[in-house]
Design an enzyme around this catalytic site. Structure first.
Site, short mmCIF file in Angstrom:
data_model
loop_
_atom_site.label_atom_id
_atom_site.label_comp_id
_atom_site.label_asym_id
_atom_site.label_seq_id
_atom_site.Cartn_x
_atom_site.Cartn_y
_atom_site.Cartn_z
N PHE A 71 -112.64 39.87 45.43
CA PHE A 71 -111.45 38.72 45.78
C PHE A 71 -111.19 37.89 44.56
O PHE A 71 -112.07 37.18 44.26
CB PHE A 71 -111.53 38.01 46.86
CG PHE A 71 -110.65 37.27 47.45
CD1 PHE A 71 -109.30 37.70 47.66
CD2 PHE A 71 -110.62 35.77 47.46
CE1 PHE A 71 -108.25 36.80 48.15
CE2 PHE A 71 -109.43 35.02 47.68
CZ PHE A 71 -108.24 35.53 47.94
N SER A 129 -107.37 32.95 37.88
CA SER A 129 -106.81 33.79 36.69
C SER A 129 -107.03 35.29 37.08
O SER A 129 -106.02 36.17 36.36
CB SER A 129 -107.36 33.49 35.58
OG SER A 129 -108.65 33.46 35.65
N GLU A 162 -118.27 34.11 35.93
CA GLU A 162 -118.37 33.25 36.92
C GLU A 162 -119.32 32.54 37.25
O GLU A 162 -119.34 31.30 37.90
CB GLU A 162 -117.51 33.88 38.05
CG GLU A 162 -116.50 35.05 38.02
CD GLU A 162 -115.34 33.85 37.71
OE1 GLU A 162 -115.25 32.67 38.02
OE2 GLU A 162 -114.30 34.62 37.16
#
Length: 204
Positions: free
Chosen positions: A25, A29, A107
């Protein structure tokens, strides 16, 4: 969903690449710039979370001297909140392995985000489990709640390796306006409006 949860819980990411497909998901950006290979993309939402710009970024949209602000998800205690974005399908061993490796670096290692699993809802199919990168309040980069006035000042001035902080914010808002014109998001749209006003003043 059980296999995905177990792989994440015990950091066995190689187990994910043995699955036929994995969905990720995106709510920042990634919705307008997914820089990993994927086989399918669907617009939809996850429930129970607010998207907020309470995560600092010292690499991609900011610097250690002037950290930017990017999106994270905050759990809504009422469970009524919705966050819209895209689910990306990683299909097959190579696509899954490459996608997860890239996202874990970008991330996780560089951004302070952690992995969870949630249900993704769309008009196109039944709910599907998705991997969600979200930042807990305990991570180093989490700023906590900040006034929109303060956030807009920061975003109007920050810039990093991949460009200005304003691009990140404005492109998220533009995407949602285009694909989900009936969805309201006071935090996103008011922050965008205030930041644009700051940019105009800076350019003068």
């Amino acid at each position: 969903m059980k296999k995905i949860n177990e792989a994440i819980r015990f950091n066995r990411f190689d187990d994910l690449s043995n699955l036929e497909e994995v969905w990720v998901f995106g709510y920042g950006s990634l919705i307008w710039r997914p820089v990993f290979r994927h086989s399918e993309k669907i617009v939809g939402k996850i429930n129970g979370f607010h998207r907020r710009f309470y995560q600092s970024d010292m690499t991609y949209r900011g610097t250690p001297e002037y950290p930017a602000r990017v999106a994270t998800l905050l759990k809504d205690p009422t469970g009524k909140a919705e966050t819209y974005g895209c689910a990306f399908k990683l299909f097959g061993k190579n696509e899954i392995s490459a996608g997860i490796k890239y996202l874990n670096t970008r991330e996780g290692e560089n951004g302070g985000y952690s992995l969870i699993v949630e249900e993704f809802h769309s008009c196109e199919r039944s709910p599907i489990p998705v991997l969600v990168y979200t930042a807990t309040r305990e991570n180093y980069y989490f700023t906590g709640k900040q006034p929109l006035e303060e956030l807009s000042d920061i975003i109007a001035n920050a810039s990093g390796l991949t460009g200005p902080n304003t691009e990140y914010l404005f492109r998220v808002a533009e995407w949602q306006r285009e694909f989900l014109p009936l969805v309201e998001d006071d935090h996103l749209y008011e922050l965008t409006r205030m930041t644009k006003e700051k940019v105009v003043k800076i350019e003068k």
